[in-house]
Design a protein around this motif. Structure first.
Motif, PDB file in Angstrom:
ATOM      1  N   CYS A 156       0.857  -1.179   0.000  1.00 21.86           N
ATOM      2  CA  CYS A 156       0.000   0.000   0.000  1.00 21.86           C
ATOM      3  C   CYS A 156       0.899   1.237   0.000  1.00 21.86           C
ATOM      4  O   CYS A 156       1.897   1.295   0.731  1.00 21.86           O
ATOM      5  N   VAL A 157       0.584   2.243  -0.810  1.00 28.59           N
ATOM      6  CA  VAL A 157       1.481   3.392  -0.945  1.00 28.59           C
ATOM      7  C   VAL A 157       1.630   4.164   0.365  1.00 28.59           C
ATOM      8  O   VAL A 157       2.581   4.945   0.517  1.00 28.59           O
ATOM      9  N   MET A 219      -8.376  -0.319   3.872  1.00 33.58           N
ATOM     10  CA  MET A 219      -9.409  -1.318   3.592  1.00 33.58           C
ATOM     11  C   MET A 219     -10.516  -0.716   2.719  1.00 33.58           C
ATOM     12  O   MET A 219     -11.017  -1.356   1.784  1.00 33.58           O
ATOM     13  N   VAL A 220     -10.886   0.520   3.004  1.00 38.10           N
ATOM     14  CA  VAL A 220     -11.928   1.187   2.213  1.00 38.10           C
ATOM     15  C   VAL A 220     -11.456   1.346   0.767  1.00 38.10           C
ATOM     16  O   VAL A 220     -12.192   1.051  -0.184  1.00 38.10           O
ATOM     17  N   PHE A 221     -10.220   1.801   0.588  1.00 38.41           N
ATOM     18  CA  PHE A 221      -9.706   2.015  -0.764  1.00 38.41           C
ATOM     19  C   PHE A 221      -9.561   0.711  -1.528  1.00 38.41           C
ATOM     20  O   PHE A 221      -9.853   0.654  -2.732  1.00 38.41           O
ATOM     21  N   SER A 222      -9.097  -0.347  -0.853  1.00 38.84           N
ATOM     22  CA  SER A 222      -8.770  -1.579  -1.563  1.00 38.84           C
ATOM     23  C   SER A 222      -9.912  -2.584  -1.625  1.00 38.84           C
ATOM     24  O   SER A 222      -9.892  -3.493  -2.454  1.00 38.84           O
ATOM     25  N   HIS A 283     -11.523  -2.307 -14.717  1.00 39.91           N
ATOM     26  CA  HIS A 283     -10.631  -2.220 -15.868  1.00 39.91           C
ATOM     27  C   HIS A 283      -9.867  -0.900 -15.738  1.00 39.91           C
ATOM     28  O   HIS A 283     -10.336   0.152 -16.187  1.00 39.91           O
ATOM     29  N   ALA A 284      -8.727  -0.958 -15.095  1.00 35.58           N
ATOM     30  CA  ALA A 284      -7.972   0.246 -14.765  1.00 35.58           C
ATOM     31  C   ALA A 284      -6.517   0.082 -15.169  1.00 35.58           C
ATOM     32  O   ALA A 284      -6.056  -1.014 -15.498  1.00 35.58           O
ATOM     33  N   THR A 285      -5.804   1.195 -15.147  1.00 35.02           N
ATOM     34  CA  THR A 285      -4.378   1.159 -15.457  1.00 35.02           C
ATOM     35  C   THR A 285      -3.605   0.545 -14.293  1.00 35.02           C
ATOM     36  O   THR A 285      -4.093   0.470 -13.165  1.00 35.02           O
ATOM     37  N   ALA A 286      -2.372   0.150 -14.586  1.00 36.97           N
ATOM     38  CA  ALA A 286      -1.521  -0.448 -13.559  1.00 36.97           C
ATOM     39  C   ALA A 286      -1.285   0.523 -12.407  1.00 36.97           C
ATOM     40  O   ALA A 286      -1.225   0.126 -11.237  1.00 36.97           O
ATOM     41  N   LEU A 290      -2.082  -0.117  -8.395  1.00 38.84           N
ATOM     42  CA  LEU A 290      -1.096   0.051  -7.330  1.00 38.84           C
ATOM     43  C   LEU A 290      -1.634   0.968  -6.248  1.00 38.84           C
ATOM     44  O   LEU A 290      -1.535   0.668  -5.050  1.00 38.84           O
ATOM     45  N   LEU A 291      -2.221   2.090  -6.629  1.00 40.05           N
ATOM     46  CA  LEU A 291      -2.707   3.061  -5.661  1.00 40.05           C
ATOM     47  C   LEU A 291      -3.827   2.497  -4.798  1.00 40.05           C
ATOM     48  O   LEU A 291      -3.860   2.713  -3.583  1.00 40.05           O
ATOM     49  N   LEU A 292      -4.749   1.772  -5.416  1.00 44.68           N
ATOM     50  CA  LEU A 292      -5.922   1.289  -4.678  1.00 44.68           C
ATOM     51  C   LEU A 292      -5.683  -0.043  -3.983  1.00 44.68           C
ATOM     52  O   LEU A 292      -6.120  -0.238  -2.844  1.00 44.68           O
ATOM     53  N   TYR A 293      -5.005  -0.962  -4.674  1.00 43.19           N
ATOM     54  CA  TYR A 293      -4.949  -2.339  -4.182  1.00 43.19           C
ATOM     55  C   TYR A 293      -3.560  -2.798  -3.746  1.00 43.19           C
ATOM     56  O   TYR A 293      -3.424  -3.860  -3.140  1.00 43.19           O
ATOM     57  N   GLY A 294      -2.538  -2.013  -4.074  1.00 40.30           N
ATOM     58  CA  GLY A 294      -1.195  -2.385  -3.645  1.00 40.30           C
ATOM     59  C   GLY A 294      -0.552  -3.474  -4.473  1.00 40.30           C
ATOM     60  O   GLY A 294       0.399  -4.113  -4.025  1.00 40.30           O
TER      61      GLY A 294
END
Length: 453
Positions: A156-157, A219-222, A283-286, A290-294
């Motif tokens: 996670c960032v 947890m909310v973001f991911s 369907h998102a960019t890499a 990374l930002l949302l799910y790590g």
């Protein structure tokens, strides 16, 4: 359960050295199966979630867990199988009812509500609600789900150092990560201020501290799903569905069914017993993954190989209101307003929505009127100027990367590469490729317009 206890007893009765690997594997699998059965039965009984009997949790705890087919599934696009149906009432969201079974619980709920009512961001309210439910322990309606949530993802960032974030140079992910870290810090101060002025003493909020909040917001973001219900949308943690892992090619669809007021997960292809069952998170960019799910997918997984490009009309752009109205009529709304990015990729280097928006930015009201009548009626000089703007923007973005693709690929070939640097390179390589393809296409179209003119 008694079954679980007997399994543990059997493992405990014999020295580990005396147990064969097959026996240990069987025992572990049996424990995992019992845990999965207990979870799904709780979901069915307590939350009235419909769970297909082929659904089974696999793996260990936290992010190692996934979902597998307990038996073969016979499904197709014309005859899908509903794996999970989650009623809206079973979801944990910012407005979920607070259930109290004693005066003490009522007082705790009142203290929580006093803070939540002062917050302005839905993410913060949901994060605080998650912390409150975790503090309730087995008194929480969602206890069996909350207790299975993992720690903050390793990558996670929020965990990255400044030096590690610098590896994302050139990518919007670096800027977005820095902004998110600042936002999280500012939001926690807002929550603390809300608690200080809510009325109850600080002791009324034992669930609130900065480390706990950082976990909850991650947890909310991911893990939260945006549920579009009626005319509005709300973020929710969705038990059972939350356990699926991501696969961009998963033949599984999930959507909210308004008629049943429930989120439904449907499998649209057969699966053998033991096969992994996944869903498509988005369907998102890499960089967004990374930002949302790590995590970042491998380069071979090209479904996420793109670059976010913000090219909305500036707030002070001439005739902005009229231009946004025309673009909205063409289905380009949030992107044209700068609220969401366009996505360019090698497969689609210059989406028509982006070209249309760039043209609208440059054209006058007369040209805008002709565009309404005929989407293809675009003044050549204006179109060339818009495409030139994109070429220049691509050049500027490409210059932000600190190394070449060849250098990044050579670094990725190093088996000893530090994990977060590897993730950063897996973001940078497909982004750069997408921008190169976008620039090439924009330049070619600009020349084609010049030739026609």
């Amino acid at each position: 359960s008694e079954y679980m206890a007997s399994l543990l007893d059997r493992i405990g009765d014999a020295p580990i050295a005396d147990a064969s690997s097959d026996e240990l594997r069987s025992a572990v699998e049996a424990i995992a199966s019992a845990s999965s059965d207990a979870y799904t039965e709780w979901a069915r009984r307590t939350l009235q979630i419909a769970v297909h009997d082929c659904y089974r949790l696999s793996g260990g705890g936290g992010d190692d867990r996934g979902v597998v087919a307990a038996r073969a599934i016979d499904a197709s696009p014309s005859q899908p199988v509903e794996l999970v149906v989650v009623p809206f009432d079973a979801m944990l969201h910012a407005t979920a009812a607070l259930v109290c079974n004693s005066q003490a619980e009522a007082a705790a709920a009142k203290a929580f509500a006093a803070v939540a009512n002062k917050l302005t961001r839905e993410d913060d309210v949901l994060a605080c609600r998650l912390l409150f439910e975790r503090h309730l322990g087995d008194r929480s309606r969602w206890f069996q789900h909350v207790r299975r949530l993992p720690d903050m993802p390793d990558h996670c960032v929020l965990r990255w150092s400044d030096a590690e974030l610098a590896e994302l140079a050139g990518s919007d992910a670096r800027l977005m990560a820095a902004r998110w870290r600042e936002q999280v810090a500012a939001d926690f101060k807002e929550i603390e201020a809300a608690a200080a002025t809510a009325g109850p003493k600080r002791e009324a909020f034992p669930w609130l501290d900065v480390d706990a909040y950082r976990w909850a917001i991650s947890m909310v973001f991911s893990r939260a799903i945006t549920v579009r219900r009626g005319a509005g949308a709300i973020k929710a943690l969705v038990p059972v569905v939350d356990m699926f892992n991501h696969d961009p090619a998963a033949p599984t669809a999930h959507a909210f069914d308004a008629a049943r007021d429930a989120l439904v997960v449907r499998r649209e292809a057969p699966a053998a017993a033991g096969a992994t069952l996944s869903i498509v998170y988005e369907h998102a960019t890499a960089s967004r993954l990374l930002l949302l799910y790590g995590f970042v997918p491998p380069l071979a997984q090209t479904q996420h190989a793109g670059r976010d490009v913000f090219a909305g009309l500036a707030p002070d752009a001439p005739n902005r209101v009229e231009k946004l109205a025309v673009l909205a009529g063409f289905g380009v709304k949030a992107q044209a307003a700068g609220e969401e990015p366009f996505v360019v990729s090698e497969a689609d280097p210059l989406p028509d929505a982006l070209a249309l928006t760039l043209y609208a930015q440059r054209c006058d009201l007369d040209a805008l009127g002709r565009l309404v009548a005929d989407r293809a009626d675009r003044d050549a000089a204006t179109a060339r100027a818009g495409l030139g703007d994109l070429v220049a923007a691509c050049d500027a973005m490409l210059s932000g990367y600190p190394s070449s693709e060849a250098e990044d690929l050579a670094a990725l070939a190093d088996g000893g590469l530090e994990p977060r640097r590897r993730l950063a390179l897996l973001v940078r390589v497909p982004e750069r490729r997408a921008l190169v393809a976008c620039r090439r296409e924009a330049a070619a179209r600009r020349e084609a317009v010049a030739d026609v003119d």
